[in-house]
Motif scaffolding. Structure first.
Motif, mmCIF file in Angstrom:
data_model
loop_
_atom_site.group_PDB
_atom_site.id
_atom_site.type_symbol
_atom_site.label_atom_id
_atom_site.label_comp_id
_atom_site.label_asym_id
_atom_site.label_seq_id
_atom_site.Cartn_x
_atom_site.Cartn_y
_atom_site.Cartn_z
ATOM 1 N N UNK A 340 -17.743 -7.757 -17.321
ATOM 2 C CA UNK A 340 -17.787 -6.301 -17.184
ATOM 3 C C UNK A 340 -17.446 -5.866 -15.765
ATOM 4 N N UNK A 341 -17.964 -6.605 -14.783
ATOM 5 C CA UNK A 341 -17.636 -6.263 -13.400
ATOM 6 C C UNK A 341 -16.151 -6.458 -13.132
ATOM 7 N N UNK A 342 -15.563 -7.518 -13.712
ATOM 8 C CA UNK A 342 -14.131 -7.785 -13.507
ATOM 9 C C UNK A 342 -13.279 -6.698 -14.150
ATOM 10 N N UNK A 343 -13.789 -6.110 -15.255
ATOM 11 C CA UNK A 343 -13.051 -5.049 -15.923
ATOM 12 C C UNK A 343 -13.267 -3.691 -15.280
ATOM 13 N N UNK A 344 -14.128 -3.650 -14.269
ATOM 14 C CA UNK A 344 -14.266 -2.415 -13.523
ATOM 15 C C UNK A 344 -15.616 -1.744 -13.582
ATOM 16 N N UNK A 345 -16.606 -2.340 -14.245
ATOM 17 C CA UNK A 345 -17.935 -1.714 -14.304
ATOM 18 C C UNK A 345 -18.583 -1.782 -12.924
ATOM 19 N N UNK A 346 -19.159 -0.692 -12.484
ATOM 20 C CA UNK A 346 -19.806 -0.668 -11.178
ATOM 21 C C UNK A 346 -21.256 -1.128 -11.294
ATOM 22 N N UNK A 347 -21.907 -1.262 -10.141
ATOM 23 C CA UNK A 347 -23.285 -1.734 -10.143
ATOM 24 C C UNK A 347 -24.228 -0.769 -10.860
ATOM 25 N N UNK A 348 -24.002 0.508 -10.673
ATOM 26 C CA UNK A 348 -24.861 1.489 -11.330
ATOM 27 C C UNK A 348 -24.821 1.380 -12.841
ATOM 28 N N UNK A 349 -23.634 1.117 -13.406
ATOM 29 C CA UNK A 349 -23.521 0.977 -14.848
ATOM 30 C C UNK A 349 -24.254 -0.275 -15.343
ATOM 31 N N UNK A 350 -24.200 -1.348 -14.594
ATOM 32 C CA UNK A 350 -24.928 -2.566 -14.968
ATOM 33 C C UNK A 350 -26.436 -2.308 -14.924
ATOM 34 N N UNK A 351 -26.887 -1.614 -13.875
ATOM 35 C CA UNK A 351 -28.322 -1.304 -13.774
ATOM 36 C C UNK A 351 -28.782 -0.449 -14.952
ATOM 37 N N UNK A 409 -40.774 -2.712 -15.814
ATOM 38 C CA UNK A 409 -40.464 -4.094 -16.181
ATOM 39 C C UNK A 409 -38.966 -4.375 -16.098
ATOM 40 N N UNK A 410 -38.151 -3.374 -16.350
ATOM 41 C CA UNK A 410 -36.709 -3.600 -16.329
ATOM 42 C C UNK A 410 -36.053 -3.327 -14.996
ATOM 43 N N UNK A 411 -36.810 -2.798 -14.035
ATOM 44 C CA UNK A 411 -36.210 -2.415 -12.761
ATOM 45 C C UNK A 411 -35.673 -3.618 -11.995
ATOM 46 N N UNK A 412 -36.509 -4.642 -11.797
ATOM 47 C CA UNK A 412 -36.058 -5.813 -11.028
ATOM 48 C C UNK A 412 -34.919 -6.558 -11.710
ATOM 49 N N UNK A 413 -35.021 -6.868 -13.018
ATOM 50 C CA UNK A 413 -33.873 -7.533 -13.659
ATOM 51 C C UNK A 413 -32.597 -6.702 -13.601
ATOM 52 N N UNK A 414 -32.720 -5.368 -13.728
ATOM 53 C CA UNK A 414 -31.528 -4.518 -13.675
ATOM 54 C C UNK A 414 -30.886 -4.585 -12.293
ATOM 55 N N UNK A 415 -31.688 -4.514 -11.248
ATOM 56 C CA UNK A 415 -31.158 -4.593 -9.882
ATOM 57 C C UNK A 415 -30.541 -5.962 -9.633
ATOM 58 N N UNK A 416 -31.210 -6.991 -10.141
ATOM 59 C CA UNK A 416 -30.691 -8.353 -9.945
ATOM 60 C C UNK A 416 -29.343 -8.529 -10.640
ATOM 61 N N UNK A 417 -29.214 -7.970 -11.839
ATOM 62 C CA UNK A 417 -27.948 -8.099 -12.563
ATOM 63 C C UNK A 417 -26.839 -7.335 -11.858
ATOM 64 N N UNK A 418 -27.180 -6.172 -11.304
ATOM 65 C CA UNK A 418 -26.140 -5.359 -10.667
ATOM 66 C C UNK A 418 -25.624 -5.980 -9.379
ATOM 67 N N UNK A 419 -26.387 -6.864 -8.777
ATOM 68 C CA UNK A 419 -25.970 -7.476 -7.509
ATOM 69 C C UNK A 419 -25.054 -8.683 -7.703
ATOM 70 N N UNK A 420 -24.898 -9.108 -8.947
ATOM 71 C CA UNK A 420 -24.002 -10.239 -9.199
ATOM 72 C C UNK A 420 -22.556 -9.785 -9.039
ATOM 73 N N UNK A 421 -21.794 -10.509 -8.232
ATOM 74 C CA UNK A 421 -20.374 -10.206 -8.096
ATOM 75 C C UNK A 421 -19.607 -10.832 -9.270
#
Length: 429
Positions: A340-351, A409-421
């Motif tokens: 998703x990140x490679x296709x253009x999804x930004x960090x906010x969308x992943x979060x 409960x979802x805040x930390x996993x969401x932030x962690x996922x959004x930081x993946x390049x």
């Protein structure tokens, strides 16, 4: 996955006279996902892994259900109490003589105490009750002397129904028409202990017979349970005149019940002791039976607070379970995140995607918990004969707590996922 879930990452902006669709450096903004697509992404994993979602939501369901039950059951009990008190009235006063030496005489009031109390203007009705301790009570003359079967004997006169607000389960209430006859009316508990459930004639007699002291009495009535006056539940009430003639009653009441106008209740209470015993008003105590019930409910409320604390712990445990599920979900879906990140999804969308998944999971658990809580409250209230009361703040609070737990409960996993390049996520595929 459809292309709509991976929208173009950049949206053209306009500046001055620039044409629409151009993309000047530094002015490009990521596209926003429609709400429908966000929800679709949030529930996608829940649909593909229903067993995991069910187990994760179970902790939330238990916590919310506990919260609804521990608020709903006391509320139903309070409503039942309010209904009983509305029927029986909170304007009932109980007059007794203070005990100083523990003797029977120390509990007696003047013979005309009830009549004197009735002279107070706002008083609507009075009833005098005299206790006759130590009498043998049984259904046979073979019962050993002093055996009471857990049933006390008393006599009553006055307007029994209007004063105490009681009703008969079977037969009639104590009254002046049977005052001189050997008849007895049993409280609900007394009838149960003596094994008398109905007043059908037996063995050619007019009804069930009781041996009280050395005399036989016919049971003519069974009272309903007295919420405000539980001491009458285990009492056998005989006529005033019959008690004097057959059981040696002195004629001095031990208790006088007074029903007064609600608005003037405090004024009546202030003068009642001096009215019923002008010589020694300090020897008379005046109480309000409904106060004891209120104190009891306050104690039960303290236990409700304890159970609410346990419900909060259950919610916390459920939240930890949801957080653990979301962290594992991030680890398992690193490839999807990288794609998703490679296709253009930004960090906010992943979060937003992972946060929505966590909130939806807890929302489903909260709805299930509310359903279980309502069912539990309704079932318990029905078994106790109470009206079912479900406070809206408790239901909304349970649902709000579930949503709050889901967000945290979802805040930390969401932030962690959004930081993946993209390269980091795809490298682990």
């Amino acid at each position: 996955m459809t292309s709509r879930m991976f929208p173009a990452p950049w949206k053209a902006a306009r500046r001055g006279g620039e044409e629409p669709g151009t993309a000047p450096p530094g002015l490009l903004r990521p596209a926003r996902l429609p709400v429908r697509d966000i929800l679709a992404l949030g529930v996608l994993r829940l649909r593909t892994r229903p067993a995991r979602a069910l187990l994760s939501a179970l902790g939330i369901s238990i916590g919310v259900a506990t919260m609804v039950v521990v608020v709903g059951i006391p509320a139903s009990g309070r409503q039942a109490l309010a209904d009983d008190m509305a029927q029986l009235g909170t304007n009932l006063l109980k007059v007794q003589k203070s005990t100083d030496a523990g003797s029977v005489r120390s509990q007696e009031l003047p013979e005309r105490a009830a009549a004197m109390a009735a002279r107070i203007g706002p008083v609507r009705a009075t009833t005098a009750v005299g206790r006759l301790p130590g009498l043998t009570v049984g259904r046979s003359d073979r019962v050993p002397a002093g055996e009471t079967s857990g049933v006390s004997v008393a006599t009553a006169r006055g307007d029994f129904r209007a004063t105490l607000g009681t009703r008969a389960h079977a037969g009639a209430l104590p009254g002046s028409d049977t005052d001189q006859f050997p008849t007895v009316v049993l409280g609900a508990t007394a009838a149960q202990r003596l094994g008398i459930t109905d007043l059908a004639p037996r063995d050619g007699t007019a009804g069930p017979q009781l041996r009280i002291g050395e005399h036989w009495f016919t049971v003519t009535g069974i009272l309903r349970t007295q919420p405000l006056l539980p001491e009458l539940d285990s009492t056998a009430l005989v006529g005033w005149t019959a008690a004097k003639e057959k059981l040696g009653f002195s004629g001095h009441p031990s208790t006088v019940y007074v029903r007064a106008r609600e608005s003037a209740l405090d004024d009546v209470r202030a003068v009642l002791a001096a009215t019923v015993n002008p010589e020694r008003p300090s020897d008379v105590t005046v109480s309000r039976p409904s106060d004891a019930l209120r104190a009891k409910r306050m104690t039960e409320t303290a236990f409700s607070s304890l159970f609410l604390g346990l419900a909060a712990v259950a919610l916390l445990v459920g939240g930890v379970g949801v957080a653990n599920t979301m962290v594992i979900s991030v680890l398992e879906r690193r490839t999807e995140i990288g794609l998703r990140r490679a296709l253009g999804a930004c960090r906010g969308q992943i979060r937003v995607q992972f946060l929505t998944e966590s909130v939806v999971l807890c929302l489903l658990g909260g709805l299930a918990g509310i359903t279980l809580g309502i069912a539990g409250t309704t079932g318990y209230a029905a078994s106790q004969g109470w009206p079912t009361v479900l406070p809206l703040p408790a239901v909304l609070g349970g649902l709000g707590s579930a949503l709050g737990v889901g967000a945290l409960a979802g805040l930390y996993p969401a932030v962690r996922a959004s930081r993946l390049t993209p390269t980091e996520a795809l490298a682990t595929a």
